[in-house]
Design a protein around this motif. Structure first.
Motif, mmCIF file in Angstrom:
data_model
loop_
_atom_site.group_PDB
_atom_site.id
_atom_site.type_symbol
_atom_site.label_atom_id
_atom_site.label_comp_id
_atom_site.label_asym_id
_atom_site.label_seq_id
_atom_site.Cartn_x
_atom_site.Cartn_y
_atom_site.Cartn_z
ATOM 1 N N ASP A 174 0.858 -1.181 0.000
ATOM 2 C CA ASP A 174 0.000 0.000 0.000
ATOM 3 C C ASP A 174 0.893 1.229 0.000
ATOM 4 O O ASP A 174 1.863 1.303 0.764
ATOM 5 C CB ASP A 174 -0.921 0.012 1.220
ATOM 6 N N ASP A 175 0.559 2.193 -0.856
ATOM 7 C CA ASP A 175 1.403 3.373 -1.068
ATOM 8 C C ASP A 175 0.635 4.676 -0.855
ATOM 9 O O ASP A 175 0.157 5.287 -1.816
ATOM 10 C CB ASP A 175 1.971 3.366 -2.495
ATOM 11 N N PRO A 176 0.493 5.113 0.388
ATOM 12 C CA PRO A 176 -0.197 6.392 0.610
ATOM 13 C C PRO A 176 0.588 7.568 0.042
ATOM 14 O O PRO A 176 1.819 7.582 0.070
ATOM 15 C CB PRO A 176 -0.300 6.475 2.133
ATOM 16 N N GLN A 177 -0.148 8.541 -0.453
ATOM 17 C CA GLN A 177 0.454 9.752 -1.023
ATOM 18 C C GLN A 177 -0.105 10.974 -0.308
ATOM 19 O O GLN A 177 -1.295 11.042 -0.011
ATOM 20 C CB GLN A 177 0.159 9.830 -2.533
ATOM 21 N N PHE A 178 0.787 11.922 -0.034
ATOM 22 C CA PHE A 178 0.407 13.139 0.666
ATOM 23 C C PHE A 178 1.416 14.237 0.340
ATOM 24 O O PHE A 178 2.304 14.050 -0.500
ATOM 25 C CB PHE A 178 0.342 12.923 2.186
ATOM 26 N N PHE A 179 1.279 15.384 1.003
ATOM 27 C CA PHE A 179 2.214 16.493 0.781
ATOM 28 C C PHE A 179 3.387 16.393 1.749
ATOM 29 O O PHE A 179 3.206 16.196 2.949
ATOM 30 C CB PHE A 179 1.510 17.843 0.978
ATOM 31 N N PHE A 180 4.595 16.539 1.210
ATOM 32 C CA PHE A 180 5.815 16.673 1.999
ATOM 33 C C PHE A 180 6.222 18.141 1.972
ATOM 34 O O PHE A 180 6.052 18.820 0.945
ATOM 35 C CB PHE A 180 6.949 15.835 1.394
ATOM 36 N N LEU A 236 13.773 22.918 -5.191
ATOM 37 C CA LEU A 236 13.021 23.558 -6.263
ATOM 38 C C LEU A 236 11.639 23.991 -5.807
ATOM 39 O O LEU A 236 11.013 24.851 -6.422
ATOM 40 C CB LEU A 236 12.881 22.607 -7.454
ATOM 41 N N THR A 237 11.158 23.373 -4.724
ATOM 42 C CA THR A 237 9.839 23.683 -4.196
ATOM 43 C C THR A 237 9.850 23.545 -2.685
ATOM 44 O O THR A 237 10.717 22.861 -2.121
ATOM 45 C CB THR A 237 8.776 22.750 -4.812
ATOM 46 N N ALA A 238 8.882 24.210 -2.032
ATOM 47 C CA ALA A 238 8.774 24.115 -0.577
ATOM 48 C C ALA A 238 7.844 22.996 -0.144
ATOM 49 O O ALA A 238 7.985 22.445 0.944
ATOM 50 C CB ALA A 238 8.269 25.440 -0.003
ATOM 51 N N ILE A 239 6.875 22.657 -1.000
ATOM 52 C CA ILE A 239 5.889 21.614 -0.718
ATOM 53 C C ILE A 239 5.750 20.743 -1.962
ATOM 54 O O ILE A 239 5.654 21.260 -3.075
ATOM 55 C CB ILE A 239 4.512 22.209 -0.360
ATOM 56 N N GLN A 240 5.734 19.421 -1.788
ATOM 57 C CA GLN A 240 5.605 18.507 -2.924
ATOM 58 C C GLN A 240 4.662 17.366 -2.610
ATOM 59 O O GLN A 240 4.749 16.741 -1.557
ATOM 60 C CB GLN A 240 6.974 17.927 -3.311
ATOM 61 N N TRP A 241 3.772 17.079 -3.549
ATOM 62 C CA TRP A 241 2.948 15.868 -3.476
ATOM 63 C C TRP A 241 3.815 14.692 -3.890
ATOM 64 O O TRP A 241 4.460 14.716 -4.929
ATOM 65 C CB TRP A 241 1.764 16.005 -4.420
ATOM 66 N N CYS A 242 3.855 13.644 -3.059
ATOM 67 C CA CYS A 242 4.671 12.481 -3.363
ATOM 68 C C CYS A 242 4.149 11.311 -2.543
ATOM 69 O O CYS A 242 3.133 11.424 -1.851
ATOM 70 C CB CYS A 242 6.145 12.755 -3.056
ATOM 71 N N GLY A 243 4.832 10.167 -2.640
ATOM 72 C CA GLY A 243 4.389 8.983 -1.939
ATOM 73 C C GLY A 243 5.307 8.606 -0.796
ATOM 74 O O GLY A 243 6.465 9.013 -0.730
ATOM 75 N N GLY A 279 16.649 15.369 6.847
ATOM 76 C CA GLY A 279 16.624 15.150 8.289
ATOM 77 C C GLY A 279 15.303 15.551 8.918
ATOM 78 O O GLY A 279 14.229 15.219 8.418
ATOM 79 N N ASP A 280 15.389 16.309 10.002
ATOM 80 C CA ASP A 280 14.188 16.710 10.731
ATOM 81 C C ASP A 280 13.455 17.869 10.056
ATOM 82 O O ASP A 280 12.380 18.278 10.525
ATOM 83 C CB ASP A 280 14.546 17.114 12.166
ATOM 84 N N ASP A 281 14.024 18.390 8.988
ATOM 85 C CA ASP A 281 13.396 19.517 8.295
ATOM 86 C C ASP A 281 12.358 19.029 7.287
ATOM 87 O O ASP A 281 12.237 19.544 6.183
ATOM 88 C CB ASP A 281 14.462 20.356 7.585
ATOM 89 N N LEU A 282 11.608 17.984 7.667
ATOM 90 C CA LEU A 282 10.652 17.366 6.759
ATOM 91 C C LEU A 282 9.361 17.075 7.495
ATOM 92 O O LEU A 282 9.365 16.470 8.567
ATOM 93 C CB LEU A 282 11.229 16.063 6.188
ATOM 94 N N GLY A 283 8.257 17.516 6.931
ATOM 95 C CA GLY A 283 6.946 17.237 7.503
ATOM 96 C C GLY A 283 5.993 16.754 6.424
ATOM 97 O O GLY A 283 6.292 16.819 5.235
ATOM 98 N N ILE A 284 4.854 16.245 6.835
ATOM 99 C CA ILE A 284 3.841 15.771 5.889
ATOM 100 C C ILE A 284 2.462 16.240 6.333
ATOM 101 O O ILE A 284 2.220 16.483 7.517
ATOM 102 C CB ILE A 284 3.846 14.236 5.764
ATOM 103 N N PHE A 285 1.561 16.366 5.359
ATOM 104 C CA PHE A 285 0.156 16.624 5.664
ATOM 105 C C PHE A 285 -0.703 16.101 4.519
ATOM 106 O O PHE A 285 -0.245 15.983 3.387
ATOM 107 C CB PHE A 285 -0.106 18.117 5.941
ATOM 108 N N PRO A 286 -1.969 15.778 4.796
ATOM 109 C CA PRO A 286 -2.831 15.226 3.754
ATOM 110 C C PRO A 286 -3.305 16.315 2.797
ATOM 111 O O PRO A 286 -3.107 17.512 3.057
ATOM 112 C CB PRO A 286 -4.008 14.655 4.550
ATOM 113 N N PHE A 287 -3.917 15.899 1.693
ATOM 114 C CA PHE A 287 -4.563 16.875 0.824
ATOM 115 C C PHE A 287 -5.645 17.545 1.659
ATOM 116 O O PHE A 287 -6.531 16.878 2.189
ATOM 117 C CB PHE A 287 -5.181 16.179 -0.392
ATOM 118 N N PRO A 288 -5.598 18.870 1.811
ATOM 119 C CA PRO A 288 -6.505 19.528 2.755
ATOM 120 C C PRO A 288 -7.947 19.587 2.254
ATOM 121 O O PRO A 288 -8.212 19.483 1.044
ATOM 122 C CB PRO A 288 -5.910 20.933 2.874
ATOM 123 N N ALA A 289 -8.866 19.728 3.184
ATOM 124 C CA ALA A 289 -10.291 19.799 2.857
ATOM 125 C C ALA A 289 -10.550 20.899 1.838
ATOM 126 O O ALA A 289 -10.013 22.000 1.940
ATOM 127 C CB ALA A 289 -11.102 20.039 4.118
#
Length: 421
Positions: free
Chosen positions: A150-156, A260-267, A279-289
């Motif tokens: 299973d390969d969830p995809q969200f914003f990094f 090249l970008t601050a936010i990227q959709w990826c898996g 490193g720790d400079d990485l966060g994730i969030f879902p496609f927002p409402a």
């Protein structure tokens, strides 16, 4: 393990290229003795098809698993470039068809009799699979295909860039558009959702409170909220805040890693590479409402193994699929966790996956659990193309969203009539 090796491969639009399912129709019977040593139709062995995963070590792993099978010689066709689908479906019409192949649940494959039901091998462990993975592969009470990953995809996103700009994680689609603007500089674009912008099609529909089809297999994506979300996409496209010409598409983490970008959709498959670089400079969030009262969305990609029901070695092929993707938990765990991060479909394996128990991987699992959505088995290639064209027309060309959706409706309804009368 979902990122392909070729930078020309677009994981959603090429994944099911028009040459694929459109060519199926009522498939010709495959098989016949070709005399190929180890060939699927020769009776001497099995042939399996895989697309070329981008993560290092994947091809060697699949061949290592196959070599360990002692009841038949298993030959692997590792399809590189952007022609996996076309080669797969072309081959299914010939005597050189694979005995087993990876793909996604598609009703056309089942209605044409191309894939075999696997209830007999799944039965004893069916309850150990993620229920959604079973449901998404079930037609008329029979299960077709064994889910491998299973390969969830969200914003990094880069935490430091958001902090420097004084913005938080976007909670709505409107906020995402505004944030992309505030993060864009002369060197960095605020947001990357793929070079052709279709990678988030499903997530956009779900986050707008809609779906591709309803439980009666009728159109469910054509709503006022989806049309409104398309207008937000159009606004982002014309704003200059989107990265639209990345060297590799959304499935590759390089756009974010190279700054090249601050936010990227990826898996989630790309998470280890991103973590190593950032490193720790990485966060994730879902496609927002994208509509009042709607929930965020996480698209679950992934791959499943199917048995060619028209091959000469159906029973042997099923035995092999059972051996590798049901019995050999050590290989299933290795496949899911050693070459990028994926969520094992087997709940018992997922429960013991220490790599996913803490930190960012655990956050990814939680997003998958809370908001994950799966492919609809009745959503055909022509429907996929129709929705892609909505993005091309309403977002990139500026066509009125209602008109673009009306055009898609006509194409989707034609497909639904073919499938369901």
């Amino acid at each position: 393990m979902s990122a392909p090796s070729s930078s020309t491969w677009d994981r959603r639009s090429v994944l099911r290229a028009a040459a694929g399912l459109a060519a199926l129709g009522p498939l010709a019977a495959c098989g016949g003795n070709t005399g190929r040593e180890g060939g699927g139709s020769s009776g001497k062995g099995l042939v399996q098809y895989f697309h070329a995963y981008g993560e290092a070590g994947t091809q060697e792993a699949i061949k290592r698993y196959a070599k360990a099978y002692d009841k038949a010689r298993v030959t692997t066709q590792w399809i590189t470039g952007n022609n996996f689908e076309s080669k797969l479906f072309s081959s299914l019409l010939t005597d050189n068809a694979p005995d087993v192949f990876e793909f996604h649940p598609q009703l056309q494959l089942i209605k044409s009799g191309q894939v075999a039901p696997l209830d007999d091998i799944l039965g004893p462990v069916k309850d150990d699979f993620n229920p959604a993975d079973i449901t998404s592969h079930t037609v008329d009470g029979k299960v077709y295909g064994v889910r491998m990953i299973d390969d969830p995809q969200f914003f990094f996103y880069r935490k430091s860039i958001l902090e420097k700009a004084g913005v938080g994680v976007p909670q709505t689609l409107d906020e995402l558009a505004e944030t992309a603007g505030r993060l864009t500089t002369d060197k960095v674009k605020g947001l990357f959702i793929g070079n052709n912008m279709v990678s988030t099609n499903y997530a956009l529909v779900w986050a707008a409170g809609a779906d591709q089809l309803d439980d009666k297999n009728e159109i469910a994506y054509h709503t006022d909220d989806v049309a409104a979300a398309l207008k937000v996409y159009r606004k982002m496209f014309t704003s200059g805040h989107l990265l639209l010409d990345a060297p590799a598409d959304y499935w590759d983490p390089s756009a974010l890693v190279q700054g090249l970008t601050a936010i990227q959709w990826c898996g989630m498959w790309a998470m280890p590479v991103m973590q190593k670089a950032l490193g720790d400079d990485l966060g994730i969030f879902p496609f927002p409402a994208a509509a009042p009262g709607a929930e965020p969305a996480v698209y679950n990609g992934g791959w499943s193994m199917f048995v060619n029901a028209k091959g000469k070695n159906v029973d042997l092929a099923k035995e092999y699929v059972k051996w590798l993707w049901i019995d050999q938990k050590k290989y299933q765990e290795d496949w899911a966790l050693s070459y990028g991060f994926h969520i094992p479909p087997r709940q018992s394996i997922a429960a013991s996956a220490t790599e996913l128990k803490s930190g960012l991987p655990a956050e990814g699992v939680k997003l998958f659990t809370d908001y994950g959505r799966f492919d609809n088995i009745s959503w055909t290639q022509a429907m996929i193309t129709a929705l892609d064209e909505v993005i091309a027309n309403a977002v990139r060309k500026g066509t009125d969203p209602e008109k673009a959706l009306d055009t898609a409706d006509a194409k989707v309804n034609r497909e639904l009539k073919k499938l369901f009368g």
